[in-house]
Scaffold this motif. Structure first.
Motif, short mmCIF file in Angstrom:
data_model
loop_
_atom_site.label_atom_id
_atom_site.label_comp_id
_atom_site.label_asym_id
_atom_site.label_seq_id
_atom_site.Cartn_x
_atom_site.Cartn_y
_atom_site.Cartn_z
N ARG A 140 49.24 82.23 14.09
CA ARG A 140 48.93 83.57 13.59
C ARG A 140 48.38 84.48 14.70
NH1 ARG A 140 45.69 82.16 8.12
NH2 ARG A 140 44.81 80.64 9.57
N SER A 185 43.79 90.37 13.85
CA SER A 185 43.65 89.17 14.67
C SER A 185 42.31 88.48 14.42
CB SER A 185 43.78 89.53 16.15
OG SER A 185 42.73 90.38 16.57
N LEU A 186 41.25 89.25 14.20
CA LEU A 186 39.95 88.66 13.92
C LEU A 186 39.93 88.00 12.54
CD1 LEU A 186 37.73 91.55 15.31
CD2 LEU A 186 38.03 89.29 16.33
N LEU A 187 40.52 88.65 11.55
CA LEU A 187 40.56 88.09 10.20
C LEU A 187 41.41 86.83 10.13
CD1 LEU A 187 40.91 91.35 8.07
CD2 LEU A 187 38.87 89.93 8.33
N LEU A 188 42.44 86.75 10.97
CA LEU A 188 43.37 85.62 10.94
C LEU A 188 43.05 84.57 12.01
CD1 LEU A 188 46.72 87.59 10.48
CD2 LEU A 188 45.43 86.38 8.72
N GLY A 196 40.82 82.28 12.18
CA GLY A 196 40.45 80.95 11.72
C GLY A 196 39.00 80.58 11.90
N ASP A 197 38.24 81.36 12.64
CA ASP A 197 36.82 81.08 12.85
C ASP A 197 36.00 81.94 11.87
OD1 ASP A 197 34.09 81.81 14.19
OD2 ASP A 197 34.76 80.02 15.26
N PRO A 198 35.02 81.34 11.17
CA PRO A 198 34.25 82.11 10.18
C PRO A 198 33.54 83.33 10.77
CG PRO A 198 33.87 79.76 9.88
CD PRO A 198 34.66 79.91 11.15
N ARG A 220 36.06 86.01 11.45
CA ARG A 220 36.44 86.67 10.20
C ARG A 220 35.36 87.66 9.78
NH1 ARG A 220 38.57 81.50 8.65
NH2 ARG A 220 36.66 81.02 7.50
N GLY A 241 35.75 90.65 11.93
CA GLY A 241 36.88 91.46 11.49
C GLY A 241 36.55 92.29 10.26
N ALA A 242 35.81 91.70 9.32
CA ALA A 242 35.42 92.44 8.12
C ALA A 242 34.47 93.59 8.47
CB ALA A 242 34.75 91.49 7.13
N TRP A 300 28.65 83.95 17.92
CA TRP A 300 29.89 83.18 18.08
C TRP A 300 29.86 82.38 19.38
CZ3 TRP A 300 33.85 83.72 21.79
CH2 TRP A 300 35.01 82.98 21.53
#
Length: 220
Positions: A92, A148-151, A153-155, A158, A161-162, A197
């Motif tokens: 992704r 890219s941030l939402l997809l 895979g790292d909480p 994500r 991204g939100a 992160w």
């Protein structure tokens, strides 16, 4: 973007300091581009303080601001997510990186062939650039950055991204009202998330493992 030259300068210095802390804590070279994102955001704010002081216009600071905001971020964010992702989770991010590359190329061409102008509008700065097929470019830009941030895979990515997605909507609404620009506040929050992160990334770059009992301590 902040609401004044002073606010941009102070926010930029603070975000850059967080960026230095992120880079200093990196334990894996592949995490470095994403960890350095706050440094880029901090420099972006500092550059905008020069745009404020010049009263807008089409000077070098305006062009530098647009280059970072448009093609650089469209390429930097998805490639950073792709590099930081483990091999099994790169499909992704690879797709969003391709979108970012295409979008960055189109935006770079527009900046090279069309003037970009900054206008002071109350407590905001407006940037004007004539973009062809702007809905398509905006969609590609959002897919490359927020997507890219939402997809990724790292909480925490994500969450980032939100935050960026929500911040973009809120800042756009306030900007349209010419009330006040608040993106610098979201950039500061995003930088703190990036520091968290980096702090939780293991040396090998894989997902964090379970906490092991300290030596000499009996486990129950």
């Amino acid at each position: 973007m902040c609401w004044s030259a002073t606010a941009d300068l102070v926010a930029g210095a603070g975000i850059s300091a967080i960026g230095l802390a992120c880079v200093a804590r990196v334990r894996r070279a592949r995490d470095l581009p994403l960890a350095a994102l706050p440094l880029l955001l901090g420099a972006h704010q500092i550059i905008e303080s020069s745009v404020w002081r010049s009263g807008g216009g089409t000077g070098p600071a305006t062009v530098a601001w647009a280059v970072i905001a448009l093609p650089v971020l469209a390429l930097w964010v998805p490639l950073g997510v792709l590099l930081a992702a483990p091999p099994r989770a790169r499909l992704r991010p690879a797709g969003t990186s391709a979108a970012g590359l295409a979008t960055a190329a189109a935006l770079s061409y527009s900046l090279a062939t069309r003037p970009v102008t900054a206008e002071v509008r109350g407590h905001t700065l407006g940037y004007v650039l004539d973009l062809p097929a702007s809905p398509l470019l905006i969609a590609g830009y959002l897919l490359a950055t927020v997507g890219s941030l939402l997809l990724g895979g790292d909480p925490l990515l994500r969450l980032l991204g939100a935050l960026v997605g929500a911040g973009a909507v809120i800042c756009a609404l306030l900007w349209r009202l010419e009330f006040v620009s608040t993106w610098c506040a979201f950039a500061a929050v995003a930088s703190v998330v990036m520091l968290a992160w980096v702090h939780r990334r293991p040396a090998g770059g894989g997902p964090p493992g379970p906490v092991q009992p300290a030596a000499g301590t009996a486990s129950r």
